[in-house]
Structures are given as C-alpha cells and as structure tokens.
Design a protein around this motif. Structure first.
Motif, PDB file in Angstrom:
ATOM      1  N   HIS A   1      42.811  60.370  18.400  1.00 38.82           N
ATOM      2  CA  HIS A   1      43.042  60.411  19.843  1.00 38.82           C
ATOM      3  C   HIS A   1      41.750  60.205  20.619  1.00 38.82           C
ATOM      4  CE1 HIS A   1      47.003  62.761  19.230  1.00 38.82           C
ATOM      5  NE2 HIS A   1      47.267  61.520  19.543  1.00 38.82           N
ATOM      6  N   LEU A   2      40.674  60.741  20.069  1.00 38.95           N
ATOM      7  CA  LEU A   2      39.384  60.623  20.748  1.00 38.95           C
ATOM      8  C   LEU A   2      38.862  59.187  20.699  1.00 38.95           C
ATOM      9  CD1 LEU A   2      37.068  62.382  22.080  1.00 38.95           C
ATOM     10  CD2 LEU A   2      35.961  62.243  19.841  1.00 38.95           C
ATOM     11  N   LEU A   3      38.986  58.553  19.540  1.00 37.45           N
ATOM     12  CA  LEU A   3      38.377  57.235  19.339  1.00 37.45           C
ATOM     13  C   LEU A   3      39.202  56.091  19.911  1.00 37.45           C
ATOM     14  CD1 LEU A   3      36.857  57.363  15.751  1.00 37.45           C
ATOM     15  CD2 LEU A   3      35.801  57.826  17.971  1.00 37.45           C
ATOM     16  N   GLU A   4      40.477  56.332  20.044  1.00 36.96           N
ATOM     17  CA  GLU A   4      41.389  55.256  20.419  1.00 36.96           C
ATOM     18  C   GLU A   4      40.916  54.429  21.622  1.00 36.96           C
ATOM     19  OE1 GLU A   4      45.197  56.554  21.562  1.00 36.96           O
ATOM     20  OE2 GLU A   4      46.241  54.908  20.557  1.00 36.96           O
TER      21      GLU A   4
ATOM     22  N   GLY B   1      38.853  49.445  23.168  1.00 34.25           N
ATOM     23  CA  GLY B   1      38.762  48.564  24.325  1.00 34.25           C
ATOM     24  C   GLY B   1      37.354  48.420  24.865  1.00 34.25           C
ATOM     25  N   GLY B   2      36.394  49.072  24.217  1.00 34.87           N
ATOM     26  CA  GLY B   2      35.010  48.986  24.680  1.00 34.87           C
ATOM     27  C   GLY B   2      34.385  50.359  24.805  1.00 34.87           C
ATOM     28  N   PRO B   3      33.065  50.397  25.023  1.00 31.86           N
ATOM     29  CA  PRO B   3      32.333  51.667  25.078  1.00 31.86           C
ATOM     30  C   PRO B   3      32.802  52.547  26.229  1.00 31.86           C
ATOM     31  CG  PRO B   3      30.833  49.802  24.825  1.00 31.86           C
ATOM     32  CD  PRO B   3      32.185  49.241  25.132  1.00 31.86           C
ATOM     33  N   ARG B   4      32.584  53.848  26.060  1.00 32.58           N
ATOM     34  CA  ARG B   4      32.966  54.834  27.072  1.00 32.58           C
ATOM     35  C   ARG B   4      31.923  55.936  27.120  1.00 32.58           C
ATOM     36  NH1 ARG B   4      37.706  53.804  30.177  1.00 32.58           N
ATOM     37  NH2 ARG B   4      39.290  52.845  28.859  1.00 32.58           N
ATOM     38  N   THR B   5      31.906  56.640  28.239  1.00 37.87           N
ATOM     39  CA  THR B   5      31.032  57.808  28.319  1.00 37.87           C
ATOM     40  C   THR B   5      31.736  59.010  27.690  1.00 37.87           C
ATOM     41  OG1 THR B   5      31.903  58.583  30.418  1.00 37.87           O
ATOM     42  CG2 THR B   5      30.119  56.972  30.505  1.00 37.87           C
ATOM     43  N   ASN B   6      30.957  60.051  27.449  1.00 38.02           N
ATOM     44  CA  ASN B   6      31.514  61.276  26.886  1.00 38.02           C
ATOM     45  C   ASN B   6      32.623  61.823  27.793  1.00 38.02           C
ATOM     46  OD1 ASN B   6      30.884  63.500  24.717  1.00 38.02           O
ATOM     47  ND2 ASN B   6      31.215  64.588  26.626  1.00 38.02           N
ATOM     48  N   ARG B   7      32.308  61.823  29.049  1.00 41.33           N
ATOM     49  CA  ARG B   7      33.260  62.313  30.044  1.00 41.33           C
ATOM     50  C   ARG B   7      34.598  61.564  29.977  1.00 41.33           C
ATOM     51  NH1 ARG B   7      33.438  66.441  33.841  1.00 41.33           N
ATOM     52  NH2 ARG B   7      34.560  65.822  35.700  1.00 41.33           N
ATOM     53  N   GLU B   8      34.497  60.274  29.913  1.00 41.59           N
ATOM     54  CA  GLU B   8      35.714  59.465  29.863  1.00 41.59           C
ATOM     55  C   GLU B   8      36.528  59.769  28.614  1.00 41.59           C
ATOM     56  OE1 GLU B   8      34.280  55.434  32.288  1.00 41.59           O
ATOM     57  OE2 GLU B   8      33.916  55.620  30.137  1.00 41.59           O
TER      58      GLU B   8
ATOM     59  N   LEU C   1      40.323  61.228  28.597  1.00 45.83           N
ATOM     60  CA  LEU C   1      41.401  60.429  28.019  1.00 45.83           C
ATOM     61  C   LEU C   1      42.069  61.141  26.846  1.00 45.83           C
ATOM     62  CD1 LEU C   1      39.664  56.951  28.250  1.00 45.83           C
ATOM     63  CD2 LEU C   1      41.755  57.640  29.438  1.00 45.83           C
ATOM     64  N   ALA C   2      41.293  61.961  26.148  1.00 39.93           N
ATOM     65  CA  ALA C   2      41.868  62.686  25.016  1.00 39.93           C
ATOM     66  C   ALA C   2      42.460  64.019  25.461  1.00 39.93           C
ATOM     67  CB  ALA C   2      40.817  62.929  23.941  1.00 39.93           C
ATOM     68  N   GLY C   3      42.193  64.398  26.703  1.00 40.91           N
ATOM     69  CA  GLY C   3      42.744  65.646  27.216  1.00 40.91           C
ATOM     70  C   GLY C   3      42.042  66.873  26.670  1.00 40.91           C
ATOM     71  N   ILE C   4      40.738  66.759  26.437  1.00 43.46           N
ATOM     72  CA  ILE C   4      39.976  67.891  25.928  1.00 43.46           C
ATOM     73  C   ILE C   4      38.753  68.124  26.824  1.00 43.46           C
ATOM     74  CG2 ILE C   4      40.706  67.554  23.541  1.00 43.46           C
ATOM     75  CD1 ILE C   4      38.151  66.083  23.009  1.00 43.46           C
ATOM     76  N   SER C   5      38.044  69.218  26.592  1.00 42.55           N
ATOM     77  CA  SER C   5      36.877  69.530  27.400  1.00 42.55           C
ATOM     78  C   SER C   5      35.695  68.686  26.960  1.00 42.55           C
ATOM     79  CB  SER C   5      36.535  71.010  27.282  1.00 42.55           C
ATOM     80  OG  SER C   5      36.073  71.290  25.983  1.00 42.55           O
ATOM     81  N   ALA C   6      34.710  68.570  27.835  1.00 39.87           N
ATOM     82  CA  ALA C   6      33.530  67.761  27.524  1.00 39.87           C
ATOM     83  C   ALA C   6      32.759  68.310  26.311  1.00 39.87           C
ATOM     84  CB  ALA C   6      32.627  67.665  28.749  1.00 39.87           C
ATOM     85  N   PRO C   7      32.548  69.617  26.216  1.00 38.70           N
ATOM     86  CA  PRO C   7      31.854  70.127  25.035  1.00 38.70           C
ATOM     87  C   PRO C   7      32.590  69.824  23.732  1.00 38.70           C
ATOM     88  CG  PRO C   7      31.835  71.776  26.752  1.00 38.70           C
ATOM     89  CD  PRO C   7      32.740  70.673  27.223  1.00 38.70           C
ATOM     90  N   THR C   8      33.890  69.880  23.776  1.00 42.27           N
ATOM     91  CA  THR C   8      34.659  69.551  22.576  1.00 42.27           C
ATOM     92  C   THR C   8      34.438  68.094  22.190  1.00 42.27           C
ATOM     93  OG1 THR C   8      36.335  71.225  23.027  1.00 42.27           O
ATOM     94  CG2 THR C   8      36.991  69.410  21.611  1.00 42.27           C
TER      95      THR C   8
ATOM     96  N   THR D   1      31.804  66.288  22.876  1.00 47.42           N
ATOM     97  CA  THR D   1      30.438  66.209  22.349  1.00 47.42           C
ATOM     98  C   THR D   1      30.409  66.608  20.881  1.00 47.42           C
ATOM     99  OG1 THR D   1      29.418  66.686  24.489  1.00 47.42           O
ATOM    100  CG2 THR D   1      28.116  67.176  22.533  1.00 47.42           C
ATOM    101  N   ARG D   2      31.044  67.739  20.590  1.00 47.16           N
ATOM    102  CA  ARG D   2      31.030  68.246  19.221  1.00 47.16           C
ATOM    103  C   ARG D   2      31.731  67.282  18.268  1.00 47.16           C
ATOM    104  NH1 ARG D   2      31.354  74.287  17.424  1.00 47.16           N
ATOM    105  NH2 ARG D   2      29.546  74.079  18.762  1.00 47.16           N
ATOM    106  N   MET D   3      32.823  66.743  18.693  1.00 52.67           N
ATOM    107  CA  MET D   3      33.548  65.822  17.818  1.00 52.67           C
ATOM    108  C   MET D   3      32.729  64.552  17.581  1.00 52.67           C
ATOM    109  SD  MET D   3      37.493  66.243  19.059  1.00 52.67           S
ATOM    110  CE  MET D   3      38.150  65.184  17.765  1.00 52.67           C
ATOM    111  N   VAL D   4      32.095  64.076  18.647  1.00 53.43           N
ATOM    112  CA  VAL D   4      31.264  62.882  18.506  1.00 53.43           C
ATOM    113  C   VAL D   4      30.095  63.173  17.562  1.00 53.43           C
ATOM    114  CG1 VAL D   4      29.694  61.333  19.731  1.00 53.43           C
ATOM    115  CG2 VAL D   4      31.940  61.832  20.686  1.00 53.43           C
ATOM    116  N   ASP D   5      29.549  64.384  17.644  1.00 54.53           N
ATOM    117  CA  ASP D   5      28.482  64.778  16.703  1.00 54.53           C
ATOM    118  C   ASP D   5      28.906  64.494  15.258  1.00 54.53           C
ATOM    119  OD1 ASP D   5      26.883  65.680  18.743  1.00 54.53           O
ATOM    120  OD2 ASP D   5      27.353  67.800  18.467  1.00 54.53           O
ATOM    121  N   GLY D   6      30.106  64.962  14.935  1.00 52.52           N
ATOM    122  CA  GLY D   6      30.594  64.784  13.574  1.00 52.52           C
ATOM    123  C   GLY D   6      30.805  63.320  13.217  1.00 52.52           C
ATOM    124  N   LEU D   7      31.304  62.572  14.181  1.00 54.29           N
ATOM    125  CA  LEU D   7      31.563  61.156  13.929  1.00 54.29           C
ATOM    126  C   LEU D   7      30.258  60.372  13.816  1.00 54.29           C
ATOM    127  CD1 LEU D   7      34.537  60.908  16.423  1.00 54.29           C
ATOM    128  CD2 LEU D   7      34.695  60.722  13.935  1.00 54.29           C
ATOM    129  N   LEU D   8      29.247  60.845  14.529  1.00 51.86           N
ATOM    130  CA  LEU D   8      27.920  60.230  14.433  1.00 51.86           C
ATOM    131  C   LEU D   8      27.357  60.388  13.023  1.00 51.86           C
ATOM    132  CD1 LEU D   8      25.942  61.128  17.687  1.00 51.86           C
ATOM    133  CD2 LEU D   8      26.213  58.849  16.664  1.00 51.86           C
TER     134      LEU D   8
END
Lengths: 153, 153
Positions: free
Chosen positions: A50-53, A57-64, A68-75, A77-84
């Motif tokens: 849901h986060l990556l979907e 269509g192109g790059p996005r900011t953390n906020r976006e 779009l995933a319906g979660i908080s910004a810190p969440t 960030t944390r998920m992106v950490d893992g994907l990084l």
DNA sequence: TATTGTTATACTCTATAACTATA
DNA sequence: TATAGTTATAGAGTATAACAATA
C-alpha cells in the motif's frame, strides 16, 4: 459450524451473513499476522504494498506517501527505513525544498511491486472467476461498506 | 483485441473490486492502529473479541482458545495475560489435567463480550438494511470466498 | 514420548509527542 | 509561524524456539 441451508431467506440469511463476516474478519486478521513475517527476500507485506503503490507513477515525498497510504508520517518514515535497507527504494533531499525528501522505487523495488501486483491480479481473477459480473459489483459495494463500517467499529 | 474476459464483466468492475479490497485492508490496518489507543475501559479489540467469543459457551483451555481463534498458543497466553489484568477473565489450573489451564469469563468480561456482540449486531443490521435478502445470500457466499482467498494471499 | 502451557525473543505496524531544519 | 521529516517512546498482535510440568 454446519451450515444449514434453507430456501427461505429472511432470518437464516442474516445469521449466515453474520457468521461469514466473522470468518472474513478472522481471515483478514490472520493474513495481516502472516504478512508480518517476511519469508521471501524481496516480498512485500500488504502494508508495504500500500505504501509503495503510488511510487509506480513516479517519486513522492514522505508526506504524500503517508497520506496516500492512510498512515501517519512517522510510520511512513519507519517503513521507508526498512525498505531502504533492502534497497527497494531511495530517499534523497528535495533540492527545491530542503525540508522535504523524495522517495523513489529502485529497480528491485519496482520488480517487487510488480510481483505483488501480479499476486493481486491472481486474487482478482479467482474472485472474478467465482462470481458473475453483477456479483462483482455487489462485492465492491459490500467491501466499501465494510471498510466504512470498520472505521467506526 | 486481446480481450480475454472470462465473462462479459467490464474491466471496470474488476478494477473497482481490486480497489475496494485495497480500501478494505487499509481500513482494517488503521482500525488496528487506533485500537492500540482504545480509551474505553472495557472495550475489546477485534482480536480480543475473536479470542473470547467461545467462552460465552463455557470455559476453555488455552489450547482450545488458540485453535478457535486461529492463533498460536503463546499468542493466546499473552492476550489472556492482558485480559487477566483487566479482570475480564480468570485462569486456573484444570484439576483433572494439571498441564492444562481453564479460562473463563468474569462477569465484567461477559458484559464486555455482550457489548461487542451488540456492536456486531449493529454492523449486521446496517449491512442487512443495505442489501436485499437474495443479495445477503450472495454477500455471505462472497465473504466466504474472499476469506478463503485471503488465507492464501 | 507426547501434550499443555509459559517464557524468551523478535518482528511489523500503528500511534502521539517532541524535536530539528527549512520555508 | 508553519511545514516536512525524523527520533523517541509506547503498545498490540503476530510468530518460533526453548523450557518446564504433567500425562
């Protein structure tokens, strides 16, 4: 529980619907639990999907991504950490607004996303094969109502 | 035209179904996140409801509860720990088999369970009101299939 | 040996609050 | 001041592995 099948609809249908709802929620809960465990190396959980979907269509900011995933910004960030760490995405400063970060799919990430999409495709096909077109519309309607109801459950 | 439609289903219906599934899981995710911060003193999460439900029919062992809820035994133990602290259940040794424990609802627990059941009742009513009787049968069928499909997702 | 339960450990996903840096 | 992001912290829920006690 043995499903009792009668021809008259009214009370039986409601009871069975209740039971089916119960089973469905339990299945959904269990699916989330299983998804937390990551067996495949480049597999995506439902939440990660849901986060990556939107990144397809192109790059996005953390906020976006968070919105779009319906979660908080810190969440997010944390998920992106893992994907990084798994090199599925990149995250760099936005040169035009240095408060923001720009998150993009790597090639691996794009492949993982595509794989998950194919899995969804398979799910969709299975459902489509099991129901007539007008039933699919009902299914859509039903799921939307369930989603709305869950929000206040 | 490589239209490979199994039925006359327009692709739109399938796409919308996929999207509805998407929305549903997102709602379920968010609901769980909210539940972590549940302010109501005797409220039950969906997972807790599923765990306690069989106790309405009488005491059960940890093993039985885990199996009926579709979770592992340690998870059941942990969840019961929390419910014990809130005095919603009791947990005592089974005198006839001292390896086992017998878990029962307290009066408070029974009330909490009944409350949650009424909430579900309300959900059912809302859904029932939105669909015709024959559609309810379809909905039941549909949810069962969805649950089965989700199990292999 | 097999079964029941618990403890130890670890992970994902969720949130709010507090903080930093930039606009 | 307002916005974007991260860090700090907390908690539910899930699992497997290892252990103890009992049958």
């Amino acid at each position: 529980m043995a499903t009792r099948r009668t021809t008259d609809a009214p009370p039986t249908a409601q009871l069975e619907l209740t039971e089916a709802l119960h089973d469905f929620f339990r299945a959904a809960r269990r699916a989330r639990g299983r998804a937390a465990r990551d067996p495949s190396p480049n597999g995506l959980s439902l939440a990660q999907y849901h986060l990556l979907e939107p990144l397809a269509g192109g790059p996005r900011t953390n906020r976006e991504l968070a919105e779009l995933a319906g979660i908080s910004a810190p969440t997010a960030t944390r998920m992106v950490d893992g994907l990084l760490q798994r090199a599925l995405v990149s995250r760099v400063e936005d040169p035009t607004d240095r408060r923001a970060v720009v998150i993009s799919l790597s090639e691996t990430g794009r492949a993982a996303l595509a794989l998950k999409e194919r899995e969804y495709e398979s799910v969709r096909s299975r459902i489509a094969a099991a129901f007539e077109p007008h039933e699919q519309e009902l299914a859509t309607d039903l799921l939307r109502r369930l989603a709305a109801v869950i929000e206040e459950l």
